[in-house]
Design a protein around this motif. Structure first.
Motif, PDB file in Angstrom:
ATOM      1  N   GLN A  48       5.352  -1.758  -5.126  1.00 33.24           N
ATOM      2  CA  GLN A  48       6.025  -0.952  -3.801  1.00 33.24           C
ATOM      3  C   GLN A  48       4.979   0.189  -3.623  1.00 33.24           C
ATOM      4  O   GLN A  48       4.841   0.694  -2.669  1.00 33.24           O
ATOM      5  CB  GLN A  48       7.253  -0.389  -4.301  1.00 33.24           C
ATOM      6  CG  GLN A  48       8.381  -1.219  -4.487  1.00 33.24           C
ATOM      7  CD  GLN A  48       9.704  -0.797  -4.596  1.00 33.24           C
ATOM      8  OE1 GLN A  48       9.820  -0.074  -5.982  1.00 33.24           O
ATOM      9  NE2 GLN A  48      10.642  -0.751  -4.024  1.00 33.24           N
ATOM     10  N   LEU A  49       3.946   0.231  -4.318  1.00 31.86           N
ATOM     11  CA  LEU A  49       2.790   1.341  -3.823  1.00 31.86           C
ATOM     12  C   LEU A  49       2.042   0.865  -2.565  1.00 31.86           C
ATOM     13  O   LEU A  49       1.832  -0.476  -2.560  1.00 31.86           O
ATOM     14  CB  LEU A  49       1.945   1.613  -5.082  1.00 31.86           C
ATOM     15  CG  LEU A  49       2.462   2.328  -6.307  1.00 31.86           C
ATOM     16  CD1 LEU A  49       1.531   2.243  -7.439  1.00 31.86           C
ATOM     17  CD2 LEU A  49       2.760   3.657  -5.893  1.00 31.86           C
ATOM     18  N   PRO A  50       1.645   1.620  -1.764  1.00 32.46           N
ATOM     19  CA  PRO A  50       0.710   1.288  -0.915  1.00 32.46           C
ATOM     20  C   PRO A  50      -0.511   1.136  -1.360  1.00 32.46           C
ATOM     21  O   PRO A  50      -0.975   1.341  -2.798  1.00 32.46           O
ATOM     22  CB  PRO A  50       0.437   2.665   0.131  1.00 32.46           C
ATOM     23  CG  PRO A  50       1.686   3.373  -0.512  1.00 32.46           C
ATOM     24  CD  PRO A  50       2.196   3.070  -1.669  1.00 32.46           C
ATOM     25  N   LEU A  67      -4.068   4.596  -8.791  1.00 40.01           N
ATOM     26  CA  LEU A  67      -3.268   4.918 -10.009  1.00 40.01           C
ATOM     27  C   LEU A  67      -3.494   3.766 -10.882  1.00 40.01           C
ATOM     28  O   LEU A  67      -3.349   4.025 -12.167  1.00 40.01           O
ATOM     29  CB  LEU A  67      -1.982   4.770  -9.484  1.00 40.01           C
ATOM     30  CG  LEU A  67      -1.484   6.165  -8.485  1.00 40.01           C
ATOM     31  CD1 LEU A  67       0.016   5.981  -8.090  1.00 40.01           C
ATOM     32  CD2 LEU A  67      -1.858   7.466  -9.108  1.00 40.01           C
ATOM     33  N   ALA A  68      -3.897   2.490 -10.541  1.00 41.21           N
ATOM     34  CA  ALA A  68      -4.009   1.433 -11.446  1.00 41.21           C
ATOM     35  C   ALA A  68      -2.887   1.177 -12.502  1.00 41.21           C
ATOM     36  O   ALA A  68      -3.083   1.498 -13.569  1.00 41.21           O
ATOM     37  CB  ALA A  68      -5.423   1.364 -11.918  1.00 41.21           C
ATOM     38  N   PRO A  69      -1.682   0.971 -11.960  1.00 39.70           N
ATOM     39  CA  PRO A  69      -0.684   1.135 -13.202  1.00 39.70           C
ATOM     40  C   PRO A  69      -0.763   0.055 -14.325  1.00 39.70           C
ATOM     41  O   PRO A  69      -1.361  -1.251 -14.033  1.00 39.70           O
ATOM     42  CB  PRO A  69       0.559   0.715 -12.202  1.00 39.70           C
ATOM     43  CG  PRO A  69       0.236   1.071 -10.934  1.00 39.70           C
ATOM     44  CD  PRO A  69      -1.270   0.853 -10.902  1.00 39.70           C
ATOM     45  N   ARG A  70      -0.571   0.311 -15.377  1.00 40.25           N
ATOM     46  CA  ARG A  70      -0.653  -0.469 -16.679  1.00 40.25           C
ATOM     47  C   ARG A  70       0.244  -1.871 -16.543  1.00 40.25           C
ATOM     48  O   ARG A  70       1.384  -1.557 -16.364  1.00 40.25           O
ATOM     49  CB  ARG A  70      -0.355   0.246 -17.761  1.00 40.25           C
ATOM     50  CG  ARG A  70      -1.669   1.178 -18.393  1.00 40.25           C
ATOM     51  CD  ARG A  70      -1.820   2.343 -17.530  1.00 40.25           C
ATOM     52  NE  ARG A  70      -2.496   3.398 -18.186  1.00 40.25           N
ATOM     53  CZ  ARG A  70      -2.845   4.193 -17.469  1.00 40.25           C
ATOM     54  NH1 ARG A  70      -2.848   4.656 -16.180  1.00 40.25           N
ATOM     55  NH2 ARG A  70      -3.473   5.379 -18.099  1.00 40.25           N
ATOM     56  N   SER A  88       5.950   5.514 -15.745  1.00 44.24           N
ATOM     57  CA  SER A  88       6.870   5.104 -14.691  1.00 44.24           C
ATOM     58  C   SER A  88       6.074   5.620 -13.402  1.00 44.24           C
ATOM     59  O   SER A  88       5.198   6.509 -13.410  1.00 44.24           O
ATOM     60  CB  SER A  88       7.949   6.207 -14.835  1.00 44.24           C
ATOM     61  OG  SER A  88       8.810   5.878 -15.774  1.00 44.24           O
ATOM     62  N   VAL A  89       6.070   4.668 -12.303  1.00 46.99           N
ATOM     63  CA  VAL A  89       5.536   4.868 -10.994  1.00 46.99           C
ATOM     64  C   VAL A  89       6.427   5.778 -10.356  1.00 46.99           C
ATOM     65  O   VAL A  89       7.516   5.474 -10.077  1.00 46.99           O
ATOM     66  CB  VAL A  89       5.073   3.560 -10.485  1.00 46.99           C
ATOM     67  CG1 VAL A  89       4.480   3.684  -9.122  1.00 46.99           C
ATOM     68  CG2 VAL A  89       4.280   3.015 -11.378  1.00 46.99           C
ATOM     69  N   VAL A  90       6.005   6.656  -9.634  1.00 49.01           N
ATOM     70  CA  VAL A  90       7.048   7.759  -8.995  1.00 49.01           C
ATOM     71  C   VAL A  90       6.462   8.169  -7.615  1.00 49.01           C
ATOM     72  O   VAL A  90       5.325   8.151  -7.530  1.00 49.01           O
ATOM     73  CB  VAL A  90       7.199   8.885  -9.957  1.00 49.01           C
ATOM     74  CG1 VAL A  90       7.845   8.674 -11.118  1.00 49.01           C
ATOM     75  CG2 VAL A  90       6.025   9.842 -10.017  1.00 49.01           C
ATOM     76  N   GLN A  91       7.378   8.730  -6.912  1.00 48.41           N
ATOM     77  CA  GLN A  91       6.935   9.540  -5.817  1.00 48.41           C
ATOM     78  C   GLN A  91       7.499  10.829  -5.802  1.00 48.41           C
ATOM     79  O   GLN A  91       8.561  11.021  -6.384  1.00 48.41           O
ATOM     80  CB  GLN A  91       7.417   8.880  -4.310  1.00 48.41           C
ATOM     81  CG  GLN A  91       7.190   9.270  -3.127  1.00 48.41           C
ATOM     82  CD  GLN A  91       7.467   8.744  -1.776  1.00 48.41           C
ATOM     83  OE1 GLN A  91       8.848   8.096  -1.953  1.00 48.41           O
ATOM     84  NE2 GLN A  91       6.811   8.680  -0.607  1.00 48.41           N
ATOM     85  N   LEU A  92       6.539  11.718  -5.617  1.00 49.56           N
ATOM     86  CA  LEU A  92       6.825  13.015  -5.847  1.00 49.56           C
ATOM     87  C   LEU A  92       7.508  13.778  -4.379  1.00 49.56           C
ATOM     88  O   LEU A  92       7.585  12.788  -3.321  1.00 49.56           O
ATOM     89  CB  LEU A  92       5.534  13.660  -5.958  1.00 49.56           C
ATOM     90  CG  LEU A  92       4.794  13.481  -7.035  1.00 49.56           C
ATOM     91  CD1 LEU A  92       3.647  14.815  -7.372  1.00 49.56           C
ATOM     92  CD2 LEU A  92       5.669  13.615  -8.441  1.00 49.56           C
ATOM     93  N   SER A 131      11.782   6.850  -8.480  1.00 49.45           N
ATOM     94  CA  SER A 131      10.938   5.777  -9.200  1.00 49.45           C
ATOM     95  C   SER A 131      10.722   4.452  -8.563  1.00 49.45           C
ATOM     96  O   SER A 131      11.638   4.107  -7.451  1.00 49.45           O
ATOM     97  CB  SER A 131      11.562   5.490 -10.614  1.00 49.45           C
ATOM     98  OG  SER A 131      10.855   4.372 -11.344  1.00 49.45           O
ATOM     99  N   LEU A 132       9.771   3.966  -8.522  1.00 51.85           N
ATOM    100  CA  LEU A 132       9.569   2.531  -7.852  1.00 51.85           C
ATOM    101  C   LEU A 132       8.607   1.707  -8.679  1.00 51.85           C
ATOM    102  O   LEU A 132       8.183   2.206  -9.598  1.00 51.85           O
ATOM    103  CB  LEU A 132       8.768   2.916  -6.575  1.00 51.85           C
ATOM    104  CG  LEU A 132       7.633   3.504  -6.420  1.00 51.85           C
ATOM    105  CD1 LEU A 132       6.808   3.263  -5.185  1.00 51.85           C
ATOM    106  CD2 LEU A 132       7.618   4.841  -6.427  1.00 51.85           C
ATOM    107  N   LYS A 133       8.762   0.313  -8.486  1.00 50.77           N
ATOM    108  CA  LYS A 133       7.901  -0.602  -8.960  1.00 50.77           C
ATOM    109  C   LYS A 133       6.516  -0.492  -8.461  1.00 50.77           C
ATOM    110  O   LYS A 133       6.144  -0.352  -7.307  1.00 50.77           O
ATOM    111  CB  LYS A 133       8.419  -2.025  -8.730  1.00 50.77           C
ATOM    112  CG  LYS A 133       9.507  -2.455  -9.608  1.00 50.77           C
ATOM    113  CD  LYS A 133       9.905  -3.901  -9.394  1.00 50.77           C
ATOM    114  CE  LYS A 133      11.137  -4.246 -10.149  1.00 50.77           C
ATOM    115  NZ  LYS A 133      10.590  -4.440 -11.533  1.00 50.77           N
TER     116      LYS A 133
END
Length: 433
Positions: free
Chosen positions: A390-392, A399-402, A332-336, A385-387
């Motif tokens: 949506q990341l900067p 982060l290089a999401p999988r 999961s891609v998240v914002q703290l 959580s975000l897609k």
């Protein structure tokens, strides 16, 4: 955590050792553990190794005094460190331990993939041989899971190999963790593991173009796709699978409300193992569809299953699944809550509200970034959580999401097993985002 090497002749009870072997190449539940008796020492010596790694800091000092004394010079030098030097050394040690644990998991996953591909390749030509290979693999998996009280669900880096291999392993690992959570017996765990591993085996009898369900399929193509269930049962019988494993294959597309296929069974007529595999199979297909563009994040997949499809699954099982995976499963891609972005990399299956997160911190090079354990951060949490898109841009690169979500399991270190989950959050809270 620092490690050193030692000759196998100098092993002592109480030493925390690391066997740099494949997970099926030794009889121990884990590749890293504290030696408990002389029999384990004899077993290690029988493996043909001359030297192995060990961790003095994780060993019992009462039983390893001689070995610890050998490191006295290094300890003496550490006493003269400044606070800044001590912090840097501890950070390097933590980073090394983090990398070591991930690399070990990835080596074990690679060996598991190789073992399963070899078994799957034999199903049509040598079904009994394929069963024996699959049983050996499944029993090893079950033994390693049952040997530890608490397990950690890890997100791996991009996995090698084909989608079907990754899917079979994902479903097997998560299904067995569910079986462990529900306290299944070892016999039932083996049936669950075999059924989960082989649930899609009937697809080998289908033309390649209809092995994965697509939205554009005609009615005829959909019917051919659905025949993989009956093909799987036929192959399973040729292999000599147990009735429990065969029922998992036969029922893995059934749904609790009777709208599944091929027999339209409701939840009361599905076995416990089949209900588990039906649930996990759906989750993995949402996260890892044929077209990556249609993939849901793990958090989105759980949200959809809870909000839109909870009548499709055993409700008790769905709630337990959400609790085990966490509201924000690995991947999961998240914002703290402090506005930083991160990706969840591991969840302790008994404390899902306290995941480990790789956090984007521009002050720290990515290859030196530590996984932030939210268990140790009482004032910090996950805001949303975000897609990935949506990341900067800077966070996306860091982060290089999988693209493919691949899971494996690891034992939770004893030091992290001492603190039970502080909150008893009902399954589904936070699912409405």
């Amino acid at each position: 955590m620092s490690t050193a090497t030692i000759d196998v002749s100098e092993l002592r009870i109480g030493m925390f050792v690391h066997l740099d072997l494949g997970w099926m190449s030794h009889p121990f539940p884990l590749s890293s553990f504290r030696i408990g008796d002389a029999e384990q020492i004899a077993t290690i010596r029988s493996l043909g190794l001359t030297r192995i790694r060990w961790s003095p800091e994780r060993s019992d000092p009462a039983n390893t005094a001689q070995a610890v004394a050998d490191d006295a010079g290094a300890a003496s030098a550490q006493e003269a460190e400044t606070p800044e030097q001590l912090e840097r050394r501890q950070r390097r040690a933590a980073l090394a331990a983090q990398r070591e644990a991930l690399l070990l998991c990835e080596r074990q996953y690679a060996e598991a993939s190789k073992s399963w591909r070899a078994a799957a390749a034999m199903v049509q030509s040598d079904p009994v041989g394929a069963r024996v290979r699959s049983e050996t693999f499944t029993q090893a998996l079950v033994q390693k899971m049952l040997a530890n009280r608490e397990m950690c669900i890890r997100l791996l880096t991009e996995s090698a190999g084909d989608r079907s291999t990754a899917h079979s392993l994902n479903v097997s690992v998560i299904a067995l963790l569910m079986g462990k959570l529900f306290g299944l017996s070892e016999v039932d765990m083996n049936d669950l593991g075999m059924g989960a591993l082989l649930h899609d085996i009937g697809k080998v009898e289908l033309p390649s173009r209809v092995r994965y369900l697509e939205d554009h399929f005609t009615t005829a193509e959909t019917q051919v796709y659905r025949e993989h269930v009956s093909h799987g049962v036929t192959l399973g019988r040729k292999m000599g699978l147990t009735p429990g494993a065969l029922l998992v294959i036969a029922q893995h597309h059934e749904q609790a409300d009777g709208t599944g296929f091929p027999q339209r069974l409701n939840v009361d007529r599905m076995t416990t193992a089949a209900r588990i595999v039906s649930l996990v199979n759906r989750y993995d297909n949402l996260c890892n569809p044929v077209s990556p563009a249609k993939a849901l994040t793990p958090h989105e997949a759980l949200s959809m299953m809870f909000a839109q499809g909870k009548h499709k699954f055993d409700v008790t099982m769905l709630n337990a699944f959400i609790r085990m995976m966490g509201v924000y499963p690995p991947g999961s891609v998240v914002q703290l809550t402090d506005e930083r972005y991160g990706i969840v990399v591991a969840v302790n299956s008994s404390r899902p509200l306290k995941p480990r997160v790789l956090v984007h911190d521009s002050r720290v090079p990515r290859d030196e970034a530590l996984h932030l354990n939210l268990e140790n951060e009482p004032t910090l949490g996950i805001r949303r959580s975000l897609k990935a898109n949506q990341l900067p841009p800077a966070s996306m690169e860091y982060l290089a999401p999988r693209q493919r979500i691949t899971y494996y399991f690891d034992a939770v270190p004893p030091s992290e097993q001492e603190f039970p989950e502080a909150e008893d959050q009902m399954a589904g809270e936070g699912m409405a985002e």
